[in-house]
Design a protein around this motif. Structure first.
Motif, short mmCIF file in Angstrom:
data_model
loop_
_atom_site.label_atom_id
_atom_site.label_comp_id
_atom_site.label_asym_id
_atom_site.label_seq_id
_atom_site.Cartn_x
_atom_site.Cartn_y
_atom_site.Cartn_z
N LEU A 158 44.44 57.32 35.59
CA LEU A 158 45.14 56.22 34.93
C LEU A 158 44.97 54.91 35.70
O LEU A 158 44.80 53.85 35.11
N ARG A 159 45.02 55.00 37.02
CA ARG A 159 44.82 53.79 37.82
C ARG A 159 43.42 53.23 37.65
O ARG A 159 43.24 52.02 37.54
N SER A 160 42.42 54.09 37.62
CA SER A 160 41.05 53.61 37.45
C SER A 160 40.83 53.04 36.05
O SER A 160 40.03 52.12 35.86
N ALA A 161 41.54 53.58 35.06
CA ALA A 161 41.39 53.08 33.69
C ALA A 161 42.04 51.72 33.52
O ALA A 161 41.61 50.92 32.68
N THR A 162 43.05 51.41 34.31
CA THR A 162 43.74 50.12 34.18
C THR A 162 43.29 49.12 35.22
O THR A 162 43.74 48.00 35.22
N ASP A 163 42.40 49.52 36.13
CA ASP A 163 41.93 48.62 37.18
C ASP A 163 40.92 47.63 36.59
O ASP A 163 39.88 48.04 36.08
N PRO A 164 41.20 46.34 36.64
CA PRO A 164 40.30 45.37 36.02
C PRO A 164 38.96 45.24 36.76
O PRO A 164 38.00 44.73 36.19
N THR A 165 38.86 45.72 37.98
CA THR A 165 37.60 45.61 38.72
C THR A 165 36.63 46.72 38.37
O THR A 165 35.47 46.69 38.76
N THR A 166 37.10 47.73 37.64
CA THR A 166 36.26 48.86 37.27
C THR A 166 35.56 48.56 35.95
O THR A 166 36.19 48.14 34.99
N GLU A 167 34.25 48.75 35.91
CA GLU A 167 33.52 48.58 34.67
C GLU A 167 33.62 49.84 33.83
O GLU A 167 33.58 50.93 34.37
N GLY A 168 33.69 49.72 32.55
CA GLY A 168 33.74 50.94 31.77
C GLY A 168 34.07 50.79 30.37
O GLY A 168 34.39 50.12 29.61
#
Length: 66
Positions: A56-66
């Protein structure tokens, strides 16, 4: 209120039976097995929670592309 009383009685009986069971070798093995199972279950729940939290944190992290 009746449910709370029944719960209290059940907990007290369970503790009393466990106290008596731990005095025997078979009872000790049984309780050790239950403890091991509960510990394994707890570890699995914690691991699943941490994994999901990371997802969930990686899905909401704005620095992560996806």
């Amino acid at each position: 209120m009746k449910s709370l009383i029944l719960l209290s009685v059940g907990v007290a009986l369970g503790l009393g039976i466990a106290h008596l069971a731990v005095r025997t070798a078979g009872g000790q093995r049984l309780l050790d097995g239950i403890d091991g199972s509960v510990t394994s279950f707890r570890a699995a729940v914690v691991d699943g929670y941490k994994t999901r939290e990371a997802e969930l944190r990686s899905a909401t992290d704005p620095t992560t592309e996806g």
